[in-house]
Design a protein around this motif. Structure first.
Motif, mmCIF file in Angstrom:
data_model
loop_
_atom_site.group_PDB
_atom_site.id
_atom_site.type_symbol
_atom_site.label_atom_id
_atom_site.label_comp_id
_atom_site.label_asym_id
_atom_site.label_seq_id
_atom_site.Cartn_x
_atom_site.Cartn_y
_atom_site.Cartn_z
ATOM 1 N N UNK A 213 0.640 -1.351 -0.044
ATOM 2 C CA UNK A 213 -0.150 0.090 -0.066
ATOM 3 C C UNK A 213 0.993 1.234 -0.043
ATOM 4 N N UNK A 214 1.842 1.196 0.836
ATOM 5 C CA UNK A 214 2.657 2.415 1.017
ATOM 6 C C UNK A 214 3.306 2.924 -0.541
ATOM 7 N N UNK A 215 3.819 2.032 -1.290
ATOM 8 C CA UNK A 215 4.480 2.095 -2.631
ATOM 9 C C UNK A 215 3.618 2.006 -3.914
ATOM 10 N N UNK A 216 2.551 1.320 -3.825
ATOM 11 C CA UNK A 216 1.731 1.130 -4.964
ATOM 12 C C UNK A 216 0.443 1.887 -5.026
ATOM 13 N N UNK A 217 -0.212 2.161 -3.827
ATOM 14 C CA UNK A 217 -1.448 2.882 -3.912
ATOM 15 C C UNK A 217 -1.375 4.314 -4.497
ATOM 16 N N UNK A 218 -0.662 4.875 -4.128
ATOM 17 C CA UNK A 218 -0.466 6.338 -4.625
ATOM 18 C C UNK A 218 -0.394 6.349 -6.351
ATOM 19 N N UNK A 219 0.366 5.155 -6.839
ATOM 20 C CA UNK A 219 0.488 5.081 -8.278
ATOM 21 C C UNK A 219 -0.769 4.723 -8.943
ATOM 22 N N UNK A 220 -1.346 3.805 -8.186
ATOM 23 C CA UNK A 220 -2.909 3.331 -8.578
ATOM 24 C C UNK A 220 -3.841 4.410 -8.851
ATOM 25 N N UNK A 221 -3.911 5.313 -7.404
ATOM 26 C CA UNK A 221 -4.973 6.181 -7.526
ATOM 27 C C UNK A 221 -4.794 7.435 -8.473
ATOM 28 N N UNK A 222 -3.211 7.587 -8.754
ATOM 29 C CA UNK A 222 -2.723 8.604 -9.517
ATOM 30 C C UNK A 222 -3.292 8.119 -11.060
ATOM 31 N N UNK A 223 -3.205 7.277 -11.349
ATOM 32 C CA UNK A 223 -3.533 6.687 -12.893
ATOM 33 C C UNK A 223 -4.993 6.597 -13.021
ATOM 34 N N UNK A 224 -5.669 6.367 -11.877
ATOM 35 C CA UNK A 224 -7.204 6.516 -11.895
ATOM 36 C C UNK A 224 -7.669 7.935 -12.157
ATOM 37 N N UNK A 225 -7.025 8.641 -11.482
ATOM 38 C CA UNK A 225 -7.370 10.157 -11.172
ATOM 39 C C UNK A 225 -6.951 10.790 -12.691
ATOM 40 N N UNK A 226 -6.195 10.487 -13.357
ATOM 41 C CA UNK A 226 -5.558 10.967 -14.660
ATOM 42 C C UNK A 226 -6.576 10.630 -15.763
ATOM 43 N N UNK A 227 -7.347 9.623 -15.614
ATOM 44 C CA UNK A 227 -8.406 9.265 -16.514
ATOM 45 C C UNK A 227 -9.541 9.904 -16.379
ATOM 46 N N UNK A 228 -9.686 10.942 -15.146
ATOM 47 C CA UNK A 228 -11.050 11.672 -14.893
ATOM 48 C C UNK A 228 -12.328 10.931 -15.062
ATOM 49 N N UNK A 229 -12.178 9.662 -14.572
ATOM 50 C CA UNK A 229 -13.332 8.677 -14.901
ATOM 51 C C UNK A 229 -13.683 8.369 -13.312
ATOM 52 N N UNK A 230 -14.776 8.797 -12.939
ATOM 53 C CA UNK A 230 -15.317 8.297 -11.625
ATOM 54 C C UNK A 230 -15.664 6.779 -11.444
ATOM 55 N N UNK A 231 -16.088 6.334 -12.697
ATOM 56 C CA UNK A 231 -16.101 4.757 -12.569
ATOM 57 C C UNK A 231 -14.872 4.098 -12.210
ATOM 58 N N UNK A 232 -13.812 4.472 -12.755
ATOM 59 C CA UNK A 232 -12.629 3.885 -12.739
ATOM 60 C C UNK A 232 -11.951 4.199 -11.183
ATOM 61 N N UNK A 233 -12.265 5.178 -10.874
ATOM 62 C CA UNK A 233 -11.757 5.408 -9.369
ATOM 63 C C UNK A 233 -12.704 4.921 -8.246
ATOM 64 N N UNK A 234 -13.886 4.643 -8.541
ATOM 65 C CA UNK A 234 -14.641 3.800 -7.871
ATOM 66 C C UNK A 234 -14.220 2.170 -7.642
ATOM 67 N N UNK A 235 -13.867 2.026 -8.739
ATOM 68 C CA UNK A 235 -13.472 0.328 -9.020
ATOM 69 C C UNK A 235 -12.087 0.413 -8.547
ATOM 70 N N UNK A 236 -11.288 1.258 -8.654
ATOM 71 C CA UNK A 236 -9.854 1.050 -7.789
ATOM 72 C C UNK A 236 -10.166 1.158 -6.182
ATOM 73 N N UNK A 237 -11.022 1.907 -5.759
ATOM 74 C CA UNK A 237 -11.378 2.046 -4.331
ATOM 75 C C UNK A 237 -11.733 0.504 -3.962
#
Length: 592
Positions: A213-237
């Motif tokens: 979580x320390x090293x991977x979650x920031x990258x995972x949510x950064x990629x989801x945020x770049x898509x500007x897709x609420x659906x992808x952000x919800x899926x990642x969460x």
């Protein structure tokens, strides 16, 4: 094309009932300012197999508005609790959790063990076997994370104390289950080795989750945020929550431990606010499903047959747990009001009580009929938890009122100002009075506000200002003015009318939201009513004029002139129906 049939007994039919219940319960109970917790439980009671569901055979159309298979909803109810613990983790951080370690391991352990011991001894004296008393004691000592935290929050003194105890209970669930398995009559003594193995694997999984979580979650949510897709952000969460819960469940720990860790890890990222907002609707709906299953488990026929024993057992558990919890909190230095409210709030059994009861019954420590009896007690206890929370708040206010009266309302012989409402505005008024050596006393019905004010050196007391007894204790017959700063328009208006009737010559200065509210306060009898919106506009105008180079004397004079004209209009016309014109001829007189 395949034909799709709709049957009321399918998950789609259950979804129809649940969504319909949410659409009715939430707005109706919000309208009457009642927690929807009670509404969801009552809906479960009504549409469940012990309610209208028992009549489906005679009236088949009831199948469209009932749920006959409570077990089908169990996974959704469990998911609601998982999302709740995930949201708790989002509100925390590793630093805050580390700072709470003494409370969790000290206060939490003391509360659980002492409550379990007290309840277990009582059940043993009533004829329960020793092993059964241990199982029931631990089961009934659990408190409801799903209900307590949404009611108390995690930032108030009561919420912080409850959170520490609930976290320890959640962590202790797995050792308790293994302990009951080891006490089973047919246990071969391998339980302790299995427990050690589970805890070892659990520690390894937790460590892996934290590193990942320390090293991977920031990258995972950064990629989801770049898509500007609420659906992808919800899926990642949801992916993070489910993976963490499955990982801890896979090694024998509770899935809520994984959910809590996932929340803590995301709380360390800059995306935690967005995740919290996007998860909230799902958490609320899933918790609603859990509460419906609680209502569905209550058999009114069984309650009617044994209502005396069930109510007595529920009351006994509530009293014992409230006394134990409040006593431990007092010993650890908590304020009387906090100890009282937290004790009563934590006094009912929990959703995890049902898990421990099932474990004790499966291990033959208690008879199935005994387990069924205490399951009914647990469901009833969960149902009355919001009422216990309400009673706890009221009793805590009385307890705080008694202590603050004795400490802060000594006889005041000199004229003084009385500030009713001691929040941000009330304290600012007190600061200004203190700066000019003017005596005052503040009063508020929020015990936490008063406790904080007293610690900071303010002269303040707890109390309901609308009470005639409280008005007498405040010494209004010796007061030179009363200042109302509360942000409750109707309450303030009623209080002004009451004060004016009892003290005709007393100056009453009141805070108002806007000019309409100010006009109502004048009609009620206020000497001065200060609308916040008007004052903000005048202050802005003053800053503009000074910035444009108008001499300060003229600026102050014009501001006073405008304020007086607005006040005349508010008092006589009831609002700002006409625009007052600045009397420029008098500016030089005021400036001089």
């Amino acid at each position: 094309m395949a034909h799709v049939s709709f049957s009321p007994s399918t998950p789609l039919g259950d979804a129809l009932v649940i969504l319909g219940a949410a659409g009715i319960v939430i707005p109706v109970f919000a309208r009457f300012r009642i927690t929807p917790v009670i509404g969801f439980i009552l809906v479960g009671l009504l549409v469940g197999p012990y309610g209208l569901g028992r009549h489906v055979a005679e009236l088949p159309w009831l199948a469209f508005v009932t749920i006959t298979d409570a077990q089908a909803l169990a996974p959704f109810a469990e998911f609601g609790i998982i999302l709740l613990l995930f949201s708790v983790g989002l509100e925390l951080s590793f630093d805050r959790l580390w700072a709470m370690r003494k409370q969790v391991l000290g206060l939490g352990a003391a509360e659980l063990l002492l409550a379990a011991l007290t309840l277990g001894v009582g059940l043993k004296l009533m004829g329960q076997s020793a092993a059964g008393a241990i199982g029931l004691g631990f089961a009934l000592s659990m408190s409801s994370t799903a209900l307590v935290l949404p009611i108390a929050g995690s930032t108030t003194p009561v919420g912080r104390a409850a959170l520490a105890m609930l976290l320890f209970e959640d962590l202790a669930l797995v050792p308790i289950i293994f302990l009951l398995g080891a006490l089973a009559p047919r246990a071969e003594g391998a339980g302790w080795m299995e427990l050690a193995q589970t805890l070892g694997y659990g520690a390894l999984v937790v460590a892996v989750l934290m590193v990942f979580g320390r090293y991977m979650l920031p990258h995972l949510f950064a990629q989801a945020a770049r898509t500007k897709s609420p659906e992808l952000f919800l899926s990642a969460s949801l992916l993070v929550v489910i993976v963490a819960a499955l990982a801890t469940a896979g090694v024998g720990l509770s899935p809520i431990v994984g959910a809590l860790i996932a929340g803590l890890l995301i709380a360390e990222t800059e995306y935690h606010t967005e995740v919290e907002g996007i998860i909230a609707p799902f958490k609320g709906l899933a918790l609603g499903v859990f509460l419906i299953t609680v209502g569905m488990s209550i058999d009114l026929a069984a309650v009617a047959q044994n209502w005396v024993a069930i109510i007595a057992a529920t009351a006994g558990v509530v009293v014992v747990k409230a006394a134990v919890t409040a006593g431990i909190l007092r010993l650890t230095g908590a304020r009387r009001g906090v100890a009282t409210e937290a004790g009563i709030l934590m006094s009912s059994p929990s959703e995890t009580t049902l898990i421990v009861l099932a474990t004790a019954s499966g291990a033959s420590l208690i008879a199935p009929s005994t387990a069924q009896f205490w399951q009914t007690v647990t469901a009833l206890g969960l149902t009355v938890t919001p009422l216990l929370a309400w009673a706890g708040r009221r009793l805590a206010r009385r307890v705080d009122a008694a202590s603050h009266h004795a400490q802060n309302l000594d006889e005041e012989t000199a004229p003084h100002a009385v500030i009713i409402g001691f929040g941000r505005v009330g304290r600012l008024v007190a600061d200004m009075l203190k700066a000019h050596d003017k005596p005052y006393v503040g009063v508020d019905s929020d015990p936490d506000l008063i406790a904080g004010a007293v610690r900071q050196g303010y002269r303040a007391t707890f109390g309901e200002a609308s009470s005639s007894h409280m008005l007498e204790r405040l010494g209004l017959d010796r007061a030179n003015c009363v200042i109302l700063t509360m942000d409750e328009p109707r309450t303030a208006q009623r209080l002004v009318k009451k004060l004016r009737a009892q003290y005709p010559d007393l100056p009453i200065l009141a805070r108002a939201r806007d000019t309409v509210h100010a006009a109502a306060m004048y009609r009620a009898g206020a000497t001065h009513a200060i609308p916040e919106t008007l004052e903000a506009t005048l202050q802005l105008s003053e800053a503009v004029l000074v910035e444009l180079g108008v001499p300060m004397g003229f600026v102050i004079a014009s501001i006073h002139e405008k304020r007086d004209e607005y006040r005349e209009i508010i008092m006589h016309d009831g609002g700002l129906s006409e625009k007052p014109k600045l009397k420029s001829s008098s500016l030089r007189e005021r400036a001089s």
